[in-house]
Scaffold this active site. Structure first.
Site, mmCIF file in Angstrom:
data_model
loop_
_atom_site.group_PDB
_atom_site.id
_atom_site.type_symbol
_atom_site.label_atom_id
_atom_site.label_comp_id
_atom_site.label_asym_id
_atom_site.label_seq_id
_atom_site.Cartn_x
_atom_site.Cartn_y
_atom_site.Cartn_z
ATOM 1 N N SER A 10 0.856 -1.192 0.000
ATOM 2 C CA SER A 10 0.000 0.000 0.000
ATOM 3 C C SER A 10 0.887 1.234 0.000
ATOM 4 C CB SER A 10 -0.902 0.011 1.233
ATOM 5 O OG SER A 10 -1.475 1.285 1.426
ATOM 6 N N HIS A 11 0.677 2.115 -0.985
ATOM 7 C CA HIS A 11 1.476 3.344 -1.038
ATOM 8 C C HIS A 11 1.254 4.191 0.206
ATOM 9 C CE1 HIS A 11 2.871 3.125 -5.307
ATOM 10 N NE2 HIS A 11 1.875 2.247 -5.359
ATOM 11 N N ALA A 48 6.635 1.196 -17.140
ATOM 12 C CA ALA A 48 6.734 2.326 -18.057
ATOM 13 C C ALA A 48 5.353 2.946 -18.222
ATOM 14 C CB ALA A 48 7.283 1.844 -19.401
ATOM 15 N N GLU A 84 -3.864 -8.464 -6.974
ATOM 16 C CA GLU A 84 -2.532 -9.008 -7.270
ATOM 17 C C GLU A 84 -2.344 -10.381 -6.618
ATOM 18 O OE1 GLU A 84 -0.406 -4.608 -7.563
ATOM 19 O OE2 GLU A 84 -0.110 -5.850 -5.807
#
Length: 720
Positions: A10-11, A48, A84
């Site tokens: 978690s950011h 990217a 995920e």
């Protein structure tokens, strides 16, 4: 591209920790000629710019060997993290999923064989039921400060080594040794490179000196040749011997010249080697500067990530503050609404109370008028007086109307008398519905009466199966079962289904002296008997024709003269000539348990009675008093009141089923009726004075509307 590990996190929770874990995995045990020890994917460094974010993440997941989950409450609630995990588990073994707890709780339920999701705040729902046994997780909840997120911090380095060991395919100890070896090799290579550079510099300097020396030798040779030529020209006349010597000297000089030339060529070769080594040293220095630049760039990225994490935390804190303010405002509005609703309910309740009070006052006024009219009509029209009293009690069933009705009843001829016994009447019993009355006498007879017409009770049957005096009787609530106790130490069970033809079902033996007290439970399954032999017994009369003795109680130290059972049969009260009453728990009827011993009377306790719910106990004593007890806590009974209206021994007490009415009988020839609406302050409603001898027994019907009293020779039955 293949990855050794994929980091899911978690950011908001681990924006600073995730990059530190990635750097640690990439640098620990790195070979000098490789940029990274492990290829680790993290979304902010491995992706990217793309129009398909999830597709890119799936590709990275499919190309990763291990899945590193930074578990926290925020990660558990993140749909990305759960997505995920689900994708990883659909294509890989759970054995390659490595949990790292960064905050919250990770709790394993050994009984369920799964993670306890109720207590585990850091476990994503996608992990429910995926582990075959308890997984080993890494605890990094302590790592928060910046200096703790570096491989130079011993505890952090140890944690990264434990996490990376499986990815390298070796134990943590072997990985530690490998990292030490790589570190030492790097130091040796750096030192060797520095030594080579220094050696090259020294070689270059030496070559330059050698080259200068060689040039000096060449110059000296040329000077010698010139001198030789001059000497040859000047001394041509010398002898052949001198010429030979000169030629020999020339050969020597030429040899020296050749050596000088070779030395010069060798010096030039050494200079070329030195220049090549210098170029390699310059390239090594350039690579070192490039690596320093990469490290500085990584540090700048880490600082940017930390700044972004701080910014995200600030945004999250601001959103949380806004949510808290909104919740507080919602709570304030809810309280305002609840307060308004409460005020409305209170206003409605007050209006209803005032309406009920008005109706109550109106009923009281009407009841008083009816009682007044009943009093005026008592002598000239008793029937009308009773009807008026009943109407007053129906309109307002309070203590005043109850007392007025009782007074009207006892002052009219509607109190009936039954006769027939030739000796003292020792006991009386009423069925719960008030339709059956039983009296017994010391003449050995028991009589069954129909008291429906209270002014003229009708005798239905006489039981004369025992020649011994009968001391006590008890009726079941439905009036179908009668129990008698006799002087010969026996008790008998009778079937009154046909009241006109009672049938003896069983004779109970076991006592060794007079059976002076009997009582039946409300359901008719339990019988208690008390005897002059100082014991009480508990019987199972479920099968009335074959009663079974369950227990014998021997705690009293004198004759047991009174027993009473609660409606549910779980509570037994006994009274004795030892001046005490006892309370027993009959939950297990085969093993009664004494709960309390009641003291306070100064003479024998000759009477006990229990209300239907078992919460109220009344006791009567030879000391001329009756007492009320609160049995809400049966193990700690509390005395509520002492009734002192009688002037002689209190022989008998009876309680209505609802516990609101008490009747007492005494040696003073009277019976008294008491209102127990307020149990702590009983109020005498009436004193019945129709008997000319001691009142030995009283009985109340289940509804409390019929009272039967027995004196030595006569019995009376009156309406309540």
């Amino acid at each position: 591209m293949r990855y050794d590990a994929f980091i899911s996190y978690s950011h908001a929770a681990d924006g600073a920790l995730a990059p530190a874990v990635q750097r640690g995995l990439q640098r620990l045990a790195r070979r000098w000629h490789r940029p990274r020890a492990l290829e680790v994917f993290r979304d902010q460094t491995g992706l990217a710019v793309s129009h398909a974010l999830w597709s890119s993440i799936k590709v990275a997941l499919d190309q990763s060997e291990f899945f590193v989950l930074l578990a926290s409450p925020e990660a558990a609630a993140s749909p990305w993290v759960n997505q995920e995990i689900e994708h990883w588990l659909s294509r890989h073994s759970v054995d390659r999923l490595l949990p790292v707890v960064t905050s919250g709780e990770w709790v394993w339920d050994a009984d369920a064989g799964d993670v306890d999701l109720e207590r585990s705040t850091a476990v994503p729902p996608a992990l429910r039921g995926v582990f075959g046994e308890e997984p080993r997780h890494l605890d990094l909840r302590w790592a928060r400060a910046e200096h703790e997120l570096d491989l130079r911090h011993g505890r952090f380095r140890d944690a990264i080594a434990e996490l990376a060991a499986g990815m390298h395919g070796m134990s943590k100890e072997d990985l530690d040794g490998e990292d030490v070896i790589r570190h030492r090799q790097m130091l040796r290579m750096r030192r060797g490179a520095l030594a080579v550079v220094c050696a090259l510099l020294l070689l270059v300097a030496g070559t330059a000196v050698a080259w200068r020396n060689a040039r000096g030798e060449v110059t000296a040779t040329n000077v010698a040749l010139q001198r030789q030529r001059a000497a040859t020209a000047a001394e041509q006349h010398r002898t052949e011997e001198a010429a030979d010597q000169a030629r020999s000297q020339q050969q020597i000089v030429e040899a020296e010249q050749q050596r000088a030339q070779k030395a010069a060529e060798e010096a030039r070769g050494q200079q070329a080697v030195a220049e090549a080594e210098q170029q390699r040293a310059l390239r090594a220095a350039g690579e070192a500067r490039r690596q320093e630049g990469i490290a500085a760039a990584e540090q700048r990225r880490a600082q940017k990530a930390a700044a972004e994490a701080r910014r995200q935390r600030g945004v999250a804190d601001a959103e949380k503050a806004k949510a808290n303010r909104a919740a507080a405002e919602a709570e304030r509005q809810r309280k305002i609404a609840a307060d308004e609703q409460r005020k409305a309910h209170e206003a409605a309740a007050e209006a209803e109370r005032q309406r009920e009070e008005a109706v109550k006052q109106q009923r009281i006024a009407i009841g008083r008028r009816l009682l007044g009219q009943a009093g005026e009509a008592r002598d000239r029209d008793p029937r009308t007086a009773i009807q008026l009293g009943i109407a007053a009690r129906h309109i307002y069933p309070g203590p005043q109307s109850q007392a007025g009705l009782v007074e009207t009843l006892v002052r009219t001829h509607y109190a009936g008398t039954v006769t027939g016994h030739t000796a003292v009447v020792s006991a009386v019993a009423l069925s719960g519905d008030g339709r059956t009355l039983v009296t017994d006498g010391l003449d050995g007879t028991v009589m069954v009466w129909d008291p429906t017409d209270r002014a003229a009770p009708r005798r239905l049957a006489q039981l004369t199966s025992s020649t011994a005096p009968v001391y006590t009787v008890a009726l079941s609530g439905d009036g179908r079962t009668l129990v008698t106790g006799s002087e010969d130490g026996t008790a008998m069970v009778w079937d009154l289904t046909d009241r006109a033809a009672p049938r003896r079902l069983a004779q109970l033996t076991g006592h060794t002296d007079v059976v002076d007290a009997v009582a039946l439970s409300g359901d008719g399954r339990t019988l208690a008997t008390g005897s002059f032999d100082g014991t009480a017994m508990v019987w199972d009369v479920t099968d009335r024709a074959a009663p079974r003795r369950l227990a014998q109680l021997t705690d009293h130290t004198a004759p047991v003269t009174a027993v009473a059972l609660s409606g549910d049969g779980r509570t037994l009260a006994t009274g004795s000539d030892d001046h005490t009453a006892m309370v027993w728990d009959l939950t297990d009827r085969a093993a009664p348990r004494r709960l309390a011993q009641l003291t306070g009377h100064t003479a024998g306790v000759d009477a006990v009675a229990l209300s239907g719910d078992g919460r109220t106990l009344a006791t009567g004593s030879y000391d001329g008093t009756a007492m009320l007890w609160d049995l809400t806590d049966r193990a700690a009974p509390r005395r509520l009141a002492q009734l002192t209206g009688h002037t002689a021994q209190v022989y008998t007490v009876a309680l209505s089923r609802d516990g609101r009415t008490l009747a007492t009988g005494s040696e003073d020839h009277t019976a008294m009726v008491w209102d127990l609406t307020d149990r702590a302050a009983p109020r005498r409603l009436a004193q019945l004075t129709g008997h000319t001898d001691a009142v030995d027994a009283v009985a109340l019907s289940g509804d409390g509307r019929t009272l039967a009293t027995a004196a030595s020779i006569t019995r009376r039955c009156c309406g309540m």
